[in-house]
Write a protein that holds these residues in place. Sequence first.
Motif, PDB file in Angstrom:
ATOM      1  N   THR B  11       0.915  -1.192   0.010  1.00  0.00           N
ATOM      2  CA  THR B  11       0.217   0.063  -0.122  1.00  0.00           C
ATOM      3  C   THR B  11       0.775   1.276  -0.008  1.00  0.00           C
ATOM      4  N   LEU B  12       0.705   2.272  -0.994  1.00  0.00           N
ATOM      5  CA  LEU B  12       1.296   3.426  -0.971  1.00  0.00           C
ATOM      6  C   LEU B  12       0.646   4.087  -0.105  1.00  0.00           C
ATOM      7  N   PHE B  13       1.156   5.511   0.523  1.00  0.00           N
ATOM      8  CA  PHE B  13       0.773   6.236   1.473  1.00  0.00           C
ATOM      9  C   PHE B  13      -0.567   7.104   0.630  1.00  0.00           C
ATOM     10  N   GLY B  90       3.117  -8.406   7.028  1.00  0.00           N
ATOM     11  CA  GLY B  90       2.824  -8.544   8.443  1.00  0.00           C
ATOM     12  C   GLY B  90       4.269  -8.799   9.109  1.00  0.00           C
ATOM     13  N   ASN B 157      15.353  -6.732   1.240  1.00  0.00           N
ATOM     14  CA  ASN B 157      15.063  -5.951   2.446  1.00  0.00           C
ATOM     15  C   ASN B 157      13.772  -4.983   1.757  1.00  0.00           C
ATOM     16  N   HIS B 159      10.614  -2.410   2.086  1.00  0.00           N
ATOM     17  CA  HIS B 159      10.580  -0.944   2.812  1.00  0.00           C
ATOM     18  C   HIS B 159      11.941  -0.276   2.994  1.00  0.00           C
ATOM     19  N   TYR B 160      12.908  -0.611   2.003  1.00  0.00           N
ATOM     20  CA  TYR B 160      14.049   0.053   2.364  1.00  0.00           C
ATOM     21  C   TYR B 160      14.278   1.623   2.284  1.00  0.00           C
ATOM     22  N   THR B 161      14.984   1.992   3.387  1.00  0.00           N
ATOM     23  CA  THR B 161      15.290   3.381   3.524  1.00  0.00           C
ATOM     24  C   THR B 161      16.717   3.757   3.674  1.00  0.00           C
ATOM     25  N   GLU B 194      10.098   1.619  -0.911  1.00  0.00           N
ATOM     26  CA  GLU B 194       8.474   1.636  -1.341  1.00  0.00           C
ATOM     27  C   GLU B 194       7.963   2.078  -2.562  1.00  0.00           C
TER      28      GLU B 194
END
Lengths: 230, 230
Positions: B11-13, B90, B157, B159-161, B194
């Motif tokens: 899901t994108l923001f 999850g 990995n 949701h890489y930030t 994302e």
Amino acid sequence: MKKILLASTSTLFGQGYLEYLLEELESFFEGRSTITFIPYARPGGISHEDYTALAAKAFSKINKKVIGLHTFTDPPEGIAQAEAIFTGGGNTFLLVQQLHQLQLINPMKERIETGTPYLGSSAGSNIAGPSMKTTNDMPIVYPSSFDTLGVVNFNLNPHYTDPDPNSQHKGETRETRIREFHIFNTTPVIGLREGNYILVSGDHKILKGKGTARIFEAGKKPYESKNIPF
Amino acid sequence: MKKILLASTSTLFGQGYLEYLLEELESFFEGRSTITFIPYARPGGISHEDYTALAAKAFSKINKKVIGLHTFTDPPEGIAQAEAIFTGGGNTFLLVQQLHQLQLINPMKERIETGTPYLGSSAGSNIAGPSMKTTNDMPIVYPSSFDTLGVVNFNLNPHYTDPDPNSQHKGETRETRIREFHIFNTTPVIGLREGNYILVSGDHKILKGKGTARIFEAGKKPYESKNIPF
């Protein structure tokens, strides 16, 4: 009497290793001249030797000698001889894998329960609780168990950070993760922000540092507290 | 021919569940009328039933029916019957614990290797690699193994930030964690931001979405890439 100091972090931004804690540590380790250091949590970039040297340099400022546990051919014997114990931070999975593999959990637990002062920072604090299930670390190795020392009756979440209300990132917040832990586990969890630490003397536990800690109990809404309520 | 779509996030923001992917999914699942959904990763707040309903609602927009794997008394049989498979996000520890406990790893691997289309998001993408050792999740339960499907030759990995250059927080950055993974493991890792996803068709792998992915290979400096170089 049990004497335990659990710090969220070893180092505050812009400061030296353990610098913000040294005054406290001077009184915490009073009467002990050597500290046995457990360097196993650090996965790379720094050898056990160098990591021990970093701890030794900090403790030299309060006239304590540091012995790396990796220098013992029989590490449980190193724990048996320890006057005081310090476990440094790094990766909790690696640390716990090593502690189980080297059969150190029971010897450490026994010494800490009978009054050997124990200092932990970050991963070293995580292992004081009944399990490592509230670590923030990446599972880079597979430990034979997630069970840890259980010398305190709560789990810690070190480097605790509050949800960022402006974030558009969809990864779980720290709070969500800890609440999910409580779907499967009943151990209370303390979200310990950087610069804060918990001092245990026998059954007496106090939170030190600025502000409050975030307390998570199974079935309750998380709340802020200046005291440790369990 | 292997057909795999691995998304960093579901899901994108500001958008609905799977919304940004629906057009891609319409062609990805072409010729399949039902999708078997694996809802085991969600630890709380939402039942397997409700989680499946969420997926079903999204897929109804492209005229696909969704069947929750939890509705089968024999889950491996549910996989054997699947026309297509989707594993939702999850907690990866919970998901992998369940997959091993229900003996789903081998049946899933076999189906995916022989051409059953597989969609993963977040934790569901993590399990496509050889191990779950590069997840960001909290180890709230102890899986019997960290081994996963191994239907692709890299770990993800999600949701890489990127490291925040202004951060004063002393917890490890994502990059540090993945580099530490490579002290003990040789599997390459893709840091998938994302909105990005990887599309695998046989031996052909492409990165889709905006910008680049961050590529980590053992013994090399991490780098940005628009292609999957292994």
